[in-house]
Each structure stands twice: as structure tokens, then as C-alpha cells.
Write an enzyme that holds these catalytic residues in place. Sequence first.
Site, PDB file in Angstrom:
ATOM      1  CE1 TYR A  31     -60.040  -5.750  -2.121  1.00  0.00           C
ATOM      2  CE2 TYR A  31     -58.781  -6.357  -0.166  1.00  0.00           C
ATOM      3  CZ  TYR A  31     -59.443  -5.409  -0.917  1.00  0.00           C
ATOM      4  OH  TYR A  31     -59.497  -4.114  -0.480  1.00  0.00           O
ATOM      5  NE  ARG A  50     -52.681  -4.309  -5.767  1.00  0.00           N
ATOM      6  CZ  ARG A  50     -53.441  -3.218  -5.775  1.00  0.00           C
ATOM      7  NH1 ARG A  50     -52.923  -2.042  -5.449  1.00  0.00           N
ATOM      8  NH2 ARG A  50     -54.714  -3.285  -6.128  1.00  0.00           N
ATOM      9  NE  ARG A  98     -61.943 -19.006  14.881  1.00  0.00           N
ATOM     10  CZ  ARG A  98     -61.116 -18.484  15.790  1.00  0.00           C
ATOM     11  NH1 ARG A  98     -60.482 -19.283  16.643  1.00  0.00           N
ATOM     12  NH2 ARG A  98     -60.927 -17.169  15.841  1.00  0.00           N
ATOM     13  CG  HIS A 100     -54.898 -17.525  16.353  1.00  0.00           C
ATOM     14  ND1 HIS A 100     -55.903 -17.991  17.163  1.00  0.00           N
ATOM     15  CD2 HIS A 100     -55.064 -16.179  16.282  1.00  0.00           C
ATOM     16  CE1 HIS A 100     -56.650 -16.984  17.576  1.00  0.00           C
ATOM     17  NE2 HIS A 100     -56.158 -15.862  17.055  1.00  0.00           N
ATOM     18  CE  LYS A 144     -57.100  -4.352  -3.543  1.00  0.00           C
ATOM     19  NZ  LYS A 144     -57.329  -3.054  -2.881  1.00  0.00           N
ATOM     20  CD  GLU A 176     -53.333   3.432   2.101  1.00  0.00           C
ATOM     21  OE1 GLU A 176     -53.168   3.331   0.875  1.00  0.00           O
ATOM     22  OE2 GLU A 176     -53.138   2.488   2.889  1.00  0.00           O
TER      23      GLU A 176
END
Length: 283
Positions: A31, A50, A98, A100, A144, A176
Amino acid sequence: MKVLFNGRLMERSECAVDIEDRGYQFGDGVYEVIRIYNGILFTLDEHIARLYKSAAEIGIDLSFSEAELKSQLKELVDINQRRDGGLYLQVTRGKAPRKHQYGAGLTPQVTAYTFPIQKPEKEQQNGVSAITADDMRWLRCDIKSLNLLYNVMIKQKAQEASAFEAILIRDGLVTEGTSSNVYVAKQNVIYTHPVTTLILNGITRMKVLQLCEENGLNYEEKAVTKDELLNADEVFITSTTAEVIPVTSIDGQTIGSGAPGPLTKNVQTALQNSILSETAKTV
């Protein structure tokens, strides 16, 4: 309000995400949050670059070009008449039964919407408090990712401690914040963690370091210890929505004079000037 859903602009009420979307079930996606000033998406190119890099790192192939996506996002801002605020953009791997592991041929799901932001002027002017916490996140913080569970847990702890942010410490070194990059100033030098897989190279971070160079502010990309953090002359954090915010106390200990310092103020001024310059519309 209109949202962008897989290349189409539609009412939010018309947008439906499948319950087996891997973003919903696994946090399998990436995102970006982009700031809007004066109806313009600030540092749009850097955010989209990015996003594509993060997507590639986890094996999501985006079939549309960066130019196409940017055009759609600008249209979204315009149609919602969002002059000031933010834009949330998310890409998931897509929907599948669903399990993995994921198969080939999945279609990434792309959503975006705009939202209001209240500029944290009081915090920027007066400074905020922070706590420290162990950095127990995974080792690819440069991506991200939608997986933000640990960030959420520690940010909640900060809120419960009446703190604005939690500063993360890994192996004795400052990495951070839960949603920000961290800077430590000592003897007129600004220190911040180097770009590695242990931090997200924030877009505001990139802009701030560029502005430091342009304005003759000394900085070094070097990890500092927790003791160096607590004994700094100044500490500040940056993010897309926070911009530049001074940190005046950490874990109840006063930082420097207990007030925003001169280097922090110089960085704040430089960033605000850059925002005004880059988002000024010509007639």
C-alpha cells in the site's frame, strides 16, 4: 464519494471485496498513503515507484503502467474535489481459495480512496512525547506491506501511554517509529538509520535528506543507540501525514531543552517551502 476499484471509478457503496481476497485473509499486498495539497498529489512519482518496487518484491505483477495508475489517481482526486487530505492506495495479490501458497494467474486487486487529514499543527509547533519498544517486526521492513500487526500493537501501547509515537529499538539500535522515520540531532549533525531491510525508506525521509543537502544541514545515515537517542540535542520524526514533528520527551525523559530545536525547525521550514513550491498551481 468515489473510489477507484480495479481501474474503475465508482461509489464507495458499490465497491465489494471478495471474502477470499488474499489481502483480507493474509494481508498479502502492499500500500501507499499519499498527501494531497492544493488538489495535487505530493511526491506522487516517488510513491508510485515505491509501490511497484514493493509489489515486485513479493511477486505481484502489475499489468498496468505507472502512468496509467497516476492518471487514474489524479482523476479520483479531481472527481472527489479533494483539495487537502490524503489518498490511500492498496494492491492485493487477488482472490483465491484460502491456502498459504498462491498459484499463477491471480489478478491483483487495486483500490484507492481519498480522505481528509487534519494537519498536526499543534504537535509540529510544540513537540510530542514518545515511548521506546523492542522492534520485533519481520526483517523486510523495506517492503510497505499490509502486514502491520506489530506496528498496530505498539502504536496502541503508545496511545495508552499518552504518547504520540513509539520508537523501535533492534539490537540496541534505533530503527524507526511504528509509522514514521526517526532522526537524532547531536552537535549540529542529524543522524538517521541507513536504508536497509530494517526500515522503510520513507518518501518524506527521502525529501528531508534532499532538503538537508540543499540547505547545508549536516546529516549522516547511521544507526544510533538508545542511549544516544535519549541524550540527543534534538529528536524528530517524519511521515507523509505528520510531515516533521519534534519529539521533546521519550520514556518520560526530556530531550535536549524540552522544546523543538533549531535543526528541527530548519527542516520543518525547508519541507513547508518545498510543499508550497511543488503544489503551487500555475494559471
